[in-house]
Design a protein around this motif. Structure first.
Motif, PDB file in Angstrom:
ATOM      1  N   GLN A 199       0.904  -1.495  -0.099  1.00 35.57           N
ATOM      2  CA  GLN A 199      -0.134   0.007   0.026  1.00 35.57           C
ATOM      3  C   GLN A 199       0.778   1.112   0.116  1.00 35.57           C
ATOM      4  OE1 GLN A 199      -2.686  -0.013   3.417  1.00 35.57           O
ATOM      5  NE2 GLN A 199      -3.646   1.897   2.820  1.00 35.57           N
ATOM      6  N   LEU A 200       1.984   1.474   0.790  1.00 38.68           N
ATOM      7  CA  LEU A 200       2.822   2.321   0.875  1.00 38.68           C
ATOM      8  C   LEU A 200       3.355   2.629  -0.498  1.00 38.68           C
ATOM      9  CD1 LEU A 200       4.778   4.373   2.288  1.00 38.68           C
ATOM     10  CD2 LEU A 200       6.206   2.704   2.884  1.00 38.68           C
ATOM     11  N   PHE A 201       4.277   1.766  -1.408  1.00 35.44           N
ATOM     12  CA  PHE A 201       4.682   2.017  -2.362  1.00 35.44           C
ATOM     13  C   PHE A 201       3.738   2.190  -3.522  1.00 35.44           C
ATOM     14  CE2 PHE A 201       8.494   0.051  -0.307  1.00 35.44           C
ATOM     15  CZ  PHE A 201       9.535   0.785  -0.648  1.00 35.44           C
ATOM     16  N   GLN A 202       2.734   1.735  -3.397  1.00 33.44           N
ATOM     17  CA  GLN A 202       1.517   1.943  -4.458  1.00 33.44           C
ATOM     18  C   GLN A 202       1.232   3.345  -4.331  1.00 33.44           C
ATOM     19  OE1 GLN A 202      -0.936  -1.414  -5.385  1.00 33.44           O
ATOM     20  NE2 GLN A 202      -2.785  -0.105  -5.776  1.00 33.44           N
ATOM     21  N   ASN A 203       0.873   3.908  -3.206  1.00 37.29           N
ATOM     22  CA  ASN A 203       0.487   5.197  -3.275  1.00 37.29           C
ATOM     23  C   ASN A 203       1.582   6.362  -3.736  1.00 37.29           C
ATOM     24  OD1 ASN A 203      -2.103   4.737  -1.782  1.00 37.29           O
ATOM     25  ND2 ASN A 203      -1.431   5.035   0.286  1.00 37.29           N
ATOM     26  N   GLU A 255      -0.195  16.188   5.782  1.00 35.50           N
ATOM     27  CA  GLU A 255      -1.299  16.365   6.755  1.00 35.50           C
ATOM     28  C   GLU A 255      -2.604  15.838   6.319  1.00 35.50           C
ATOM     29  OE1 GLU A 255      -1.542  20.479   7.388  1.00 35.50           O
ATOM     30  OE2 GLU A 255       0.465  20.615   8.184  1.00 35.50           O
ATOM     31  N   MET A 256      -3.418  15.459   7.345  1.00 35.47           N
ATOM     32  CA  MET A 256      -4.727  14.584   6.823  1.00 35.47           C
ATOM     33  C   MET A 256      -5.521  15.734   6.057  1.00 35.47           C
ATOM     34  SD  MET A 256      -6.462  11.978   6.959  1.00 35.47           S
ATOM     35  CE  MET A 256      -6.661  10.971   8.744  1.00 35.47           C
ATOM     36  N   PHE A 257      -5.839  15.346   4.828  1.00 32.13           N
ATOM     37  CA  PHE A 257      -6.829  16.120   4.089  1.00 32.13           C
ATOM     38  C   PHE A 257      -6.209  17.470   3.271  1.00 32.13           C
ATOM     39  CE2 PHE A 257      -9.913  14.490   7.337  1.00 32.13           C
ATOM     40  CZ  PHE A 257     -10.603  13.324   6.521  1.00 32.13           C
ATOM     41  N   ARG A 258      -4.840  17.409   3.427  1.00 30.49           N
ATOM     42  CA  ARG A 258      -4.136  18.367   2.607  1.00 30.49           C
ATOM     43  C   ARG A 258      -4.240  18.229   1.337  1.00 30.49           C
ATOM     44  NH1 ARG A 258      -2.672  23.616   4.003  1.00 30.49           N
ATOM     45  NH2 ARG A 258      -2.202  22.656   6.051  1.00 30.49           N
ATOM     46  N   ARG A 259      -4.826  19.240   0.491  1.00 32.25           N
ATOM     47  CA  ARG A 259      -4.657  19.112  -1.045  1.00 32.25           C
ATOM     48  C   ARG A 259      -3.994  20.226  -1.316  1.00 32.25           C
ATOM     49  NH1 ARG A 259      -7.924  16.217  -3.626  1.00 32.25           N
ATOM     50  NH2 ARG A 259      -8.161  17.726  -5.387  1.00 32.25           N
ATOM     51  N   GLY A 317      -3.832   9.970   1.369  1.00 31.86           N
ATOM     52  CA  GLY A 317      -2.937   9.031   0.848  1.00 31.86           C
ATOM     53  C   GLY A 317      -1.616   9.334   1.285  1.00 31.86           C
ATOM     54  N   LEU A 318      -0.824  10.676   1.359  1.00 32.65           N
ATOM     55  CA  LEU A 318       0.262  10.880   2.182  1.00 32.65           C
ATOM     56  C   LEU A 318       0.275  10.698   3.652  1.00 32.65           C
ATOM     57  CD1 LEU A 318       1.795  13.654  -0.183  1.00 32.65           C
ATOM     58  CD2 LEU A 318       2.516  11.134  -0.113  1.00 32.65           C
ATOM     59  N   SER A 319      -0.835  10.865   4.255  1.00 28.61           N
ATOM     60  CA  SER A 319      -0.928  10.670   5.557  1.00 28.61           C
ATOM     61  C   SER A 319      -1.053   9.186   6.099  1.00 28.61           C
ATOM     62  CB  SER A 319      -2.550  11.172   6.273  1.00 28.61           C
ATOM     63  OG  SER A 319      -2.419  12.618   5.806  1.00 28.61           O
ATOM     64  N   THR A 320      -1.532   8.486   5.033  1.00 30.72           N
ATOM     65  CA  THR A 320      -1.393   6.877   5.199  1.00 30.72           C
ATOM     66  C   THR A 320      -0.100   6.339   5.085  1.00 30.72           C
ATOM     67  OG1 THR A 320      -3.736   6.774   4.223  1.00 30.72           O
ATOM     68  CG2 THR A 320      -2.585   4.566   4.374  1.00 30.72           C
ATOM     69  N   CYS A 321       0.535   6.901   4.087  1.00 32.42           N
ATOM     70  CA  CYS A 321       2.137   6.573   4.017  1.00 32.42           C
ATOM     71  C   CYS A 321       2.847   6.954   5.139  1.00 32.42           C
ATOM     72  CB  CYS A 321       2.643   7.346   2.582  1.00 32.42           C
ATOM     73  SG  CYS A 321       1.907   7.000   1.033  1.00 32.42           S
TER      74      CYS A 321
END
Length: 736
Positions: free
Chosen positions: A609-613, A661-665, A678-682
């Motif tokens: 999941q990390l590398f796919q994101n 950060e969460m929900f940062r676009r 995605g990046l918060s999950t990473c």
């Protein structure tokens, strides 16, 4: 050569006599460039500062900064604190006029440190007032208010009437921009009363009149507003103050707009804009264009309003005024709503909310930093008081020990006296009895003192016991609060899982029935209905993606996956297989340095999941003409550092720390899709593997994301080969 020396001598004489203002810019530069080799630092400082002021007056602020910096350098060489402070102040004001608030604060805040503690109070008050104006321009009204109060306090102590009037005016402006118009009006009126009692303060009187007019407008008192604004315009005309005429014209136009007199409103606002364009006044144009847009919204001309808002937004971004940018986003939403374009209206409202949250987060972080500093100070004071109390107790113990010594000494003396009395009792029996009685009295007194000391010691021991009981109670309370916090965190995790999981079902229902309506009744729909159905389908898809990402994010805390030894190239193979269709559609060149990919220990599903994101993000932001994504790894110390590089749009320096950060676009959904999770999950996956994640990027030149994973203790050689074969087979099955 002789003529050159004569000219240089003449200009030096003018400069030393303080007549340098009468000399033009070319002459000043000639003097500076042809100054004698033995010219004093003070002369060079005065020349450079005068040239900078002339450039500043002519509107070339970059050139002004160059010469102000030269003046500061010469003052620093001479270690002249007064001239250094003057040079730093001029640089701060120049950067503020260039709308570079961060640089302006860097210079101005330096002037209130211990380095310049000897500055005159009237100068310090002026510096605090300027710092307040910079914070106000940035939208940080709390710090603006704090620094303006410090300025007002100094001015009241030194009885500076002009300064007091200016501080009251600036405090009124802080309340005005926060929407507290009654308090703003009160401060403006106080400032006007003080200013009218002074001489030669016509500009400040103009500012107060205009500000009072604006306050009455926001309070709905339009007749009073027009009265004060007309007075301010008359005074500005008498003073030939063109910027003031434009400001007053804007205020009058705004008031006429609110009374529905649109023709007069347009004429006054148009007059203000023309003058502001001639003066190259970015701040004024941003305000007037915004008000002109409001006028066209009121007069049912939303499309014209949008063109004014476009220009207002451009100027607001130029001056970096976050509060005005937020207002403009809100007016965009109103204009597009009036046009019937509800999607754009919704997008601008979403941008408004996002920017407002970011703005409030910055202010909150700044306030948290201040509170943390205050906490550390209080903590240090408490430690000092504790040390003082302990020292007092030690001194008391020492006094008690000294008292015991005195008692022993007195007892020894008493025995000596008894012996003497025994040998001389026949000669002085009466005298011995008297001495014995006196000694008995002394002993009683000492015993009473000893008893008092023992009582004090008992009281001290009791206080210590009570203190220990209080500490135990505090520890129990902290433990209870920690347990409640753990329960609250667990509830939040369960809520995130249930909310994101259970909300998918109604979303699927909405999507299914929307598609069913579209298939069965498509011929009955007009163009608008088809468009609205598309909005619903698009919103359902985005919401389902957001919930899926949120569910994945919440599961990272609740699901514990076993760590195992695996080949990282197998992970990359799975990722490339999952993204094969996207890679083919965008014709991306995948450059994977497979020989460098090592064995690692971790949770297989999470690493996929990390590398796919990260690879999916790299594909999304690559260049359209020649997209390339490179994957590599190298060992650095006791960790493996993976890199995923693209040649795309890049990331600006100020956004590097925010993207995780969460929900940062950083981009609108029209430009690039995604939920902002995605990046918060990473980052959470990397944290679970005791690693680090960061990005290096240059705007327009691509980005490189780095992941460090610690090198774990490997198994024996035979076990490692066996595990590798099992993992390789699993990878092949997952790719298939």
């Amino acid at each position: 050569m002789l003529v050159k020396k004569v000219i240089s001598f003449s200009l030096c004489l003018l400069c030393s006599l303080g007549l340098v203002k009468a000399v033009n810019l070319d002459s000043l530069q000639f003097l500076l460039e042809n100054r004698p080799a033995d010219a004093k630092g003070e002369e060079v400082y005065n020349l450079a500062k005068s040239i900078g002021k002339q450039y500043f007056k002519d509107g070339d602020k970059l050139k002004a900064i160059e010469y102000f910096q030269m003046a500061l350098d010469h003052a620093t060489e001479q270690d002249d604190k007064a001239k250094m402070a003057d040079g730093i102040y001029e640089l701060g004001i120049a950067h503020y006029k260039l709308n570079d608030n961060d640089k302006a604060l860097e210079y101005l805040l330096r002037l209130i440190t211990d380095e310049f503690a000897d500055l005159a109070q009237i100068k310090r008050a002026k510096i605090f007032s300027r710092i307040s104006l910079v914070y106000q321009s940035s939208g940080d009204y709390k710090l603006a208010f704090d620094h303006q109060l410090r300025s007002l306090h100094i001015r009241e102590v030194i009885n500076d009437s002009v300064g007091i009037a200016k501080s009251l005016y600036d405090i009124g402006s802080i309340f005005f921009y926060q929407g507290n118009y009654p308090t703003a009006l009160e401060n403006y009126i106080q400032s006007l009363e003080i200013t009218r009692a002074l001489n030669n303060q016509q500009l400040l009187i103009f500012n107060c009149l205009a500000a009072i007019g604006s306050s009455y407008e926001h309070l709905g008192k339009y007749e009073e507003s027009l009265e004060y604004n007309v007075k301010s315009m008359e005074l500005a005309s008498n003073l030939k103050y063109r910027a003031g005429i434009a400001y007053a014209a804007h205020n009058i136009g705004s008031t006429y707009m609110l009374t529905n007199n649109y023709e007069k409103a347009f004429n006054y606002l148009d007059q203000a804009l023309k003058i502001q364009r001639e003066l190259n006044d970015s701040r004024g144009q941003a305000i007037s264009l915004r008000t002109m847009a409001m006028l066209h919204i009121h007069s049912k001309k939303p499309r014209k309003a949008i063109s004014y808002l476009d220009r207002a937004l451009e100027f607001s971004k130029e001056i970096n005024s976050k509060s005005r940018i937020l207002e403009i986003y809100r007016y965009y939403a109103s204009a597009y709503r009036a046009l019937g374009d509800y999607k754009k209206a919704s997008d601008y409202l979403e941008d408004y909310v996002t920017e407002k949250n970011n703005f409030m987060n910055e202010i909150t972080l700044r306030e948290m930093g201040e509170k943390k500093s205050n906490y550390e100070i209080r903590k240090r004071e408490h430690e000092i008081n504790t040390l003082k109390n302990e020292k007092a107790l030690l001194e008391k113990d020492q006094q008690i020990q000294d008292m015991y010594k005195y008692i022993l000494i007195i007892a020894a003396l008493f025995l000596s006296v008894l012996l003497l009395m025994f040998y001389s009792r026949y000669a002085a029996q009466k005298q011995s009895n008297q001495l014995l009685e006196e000694k008995n009295n002394q002993i009683r007194l000492q015993n009473e003192q000893l008893e008092l000391a023992n009582q004090k010691q008992a009281d001290t021991n009791k206080l210590l016991e009570e203190k220990n009981v209080l500490l135990e109670q505090m520890n129990d309370k902290v433990k209870s609060q920690n347990e409640k916090l753990e329960d609250s965190n667990e509830d939040l995790k369960q809520f995130a899982y249930v909310a994101s999981h259970d909300l998918k079902e109604p979303l699927r229902m909405i999507g299914s029935y929307t598609s069913l309506l579209k298939r069965r009744y498509n011929d009955m729909f007009d163009e608008n209905a088809t468009e609205f159905m598309g909005y619903i389908t698009d919103a359902v898809g985005r919401m389902e993606t957001l919930l899926t990402d949120l569910l994945t994010y919440s599961r990272l805390n609740t699901q514990q996956q076993p760590h195992e030894l695996m080949q990282s190239r197998d992970i990359i193979d799975i990722v490339l297989a999952n993204l094969r269709l996207k890679i083919q559609e965008q014709r991306v060149t995948m450059d994977v340095e497979r020989d460098q990919l090592p064995q690692i220990v971790g949770a297989r599903t999470q690493l996929v999941q990390l590398f796919q994101n990260l690879v999916s993000n790299a594909i999304k932001f690559t260049k359209e003409d020649n997209p390339i994504v490179r994957i590599a790894c190298e060992q650095k110390g006791d960790e493996f550092v993976f890199s995923i590089q693209d040649n795309g749009i890049g990331i600006s320096p100020e956004n590097k720390s925010k993207i995780f950060e969460m929900f940062r676009r950083l981009h609108s959904r029209q430009e690039y899709e995604g939920s902002g999770i995605g990046l918060s999950t990473c980052r959470k996956i990397v944290d679970k593997h005791k690693g680090r994640i960061w990005v290096e990027s240059e705007l327009g030149a691509g980005s490189t994301f780095f992941i460090s994973i610690p090198i774990a203790q490997q198994n024996t050689p035979g076990q490692g080969r066996e595990n590798h074969e099992v993992q390789r087979q699993r990878s092949v099955n997952m790719v298939a």
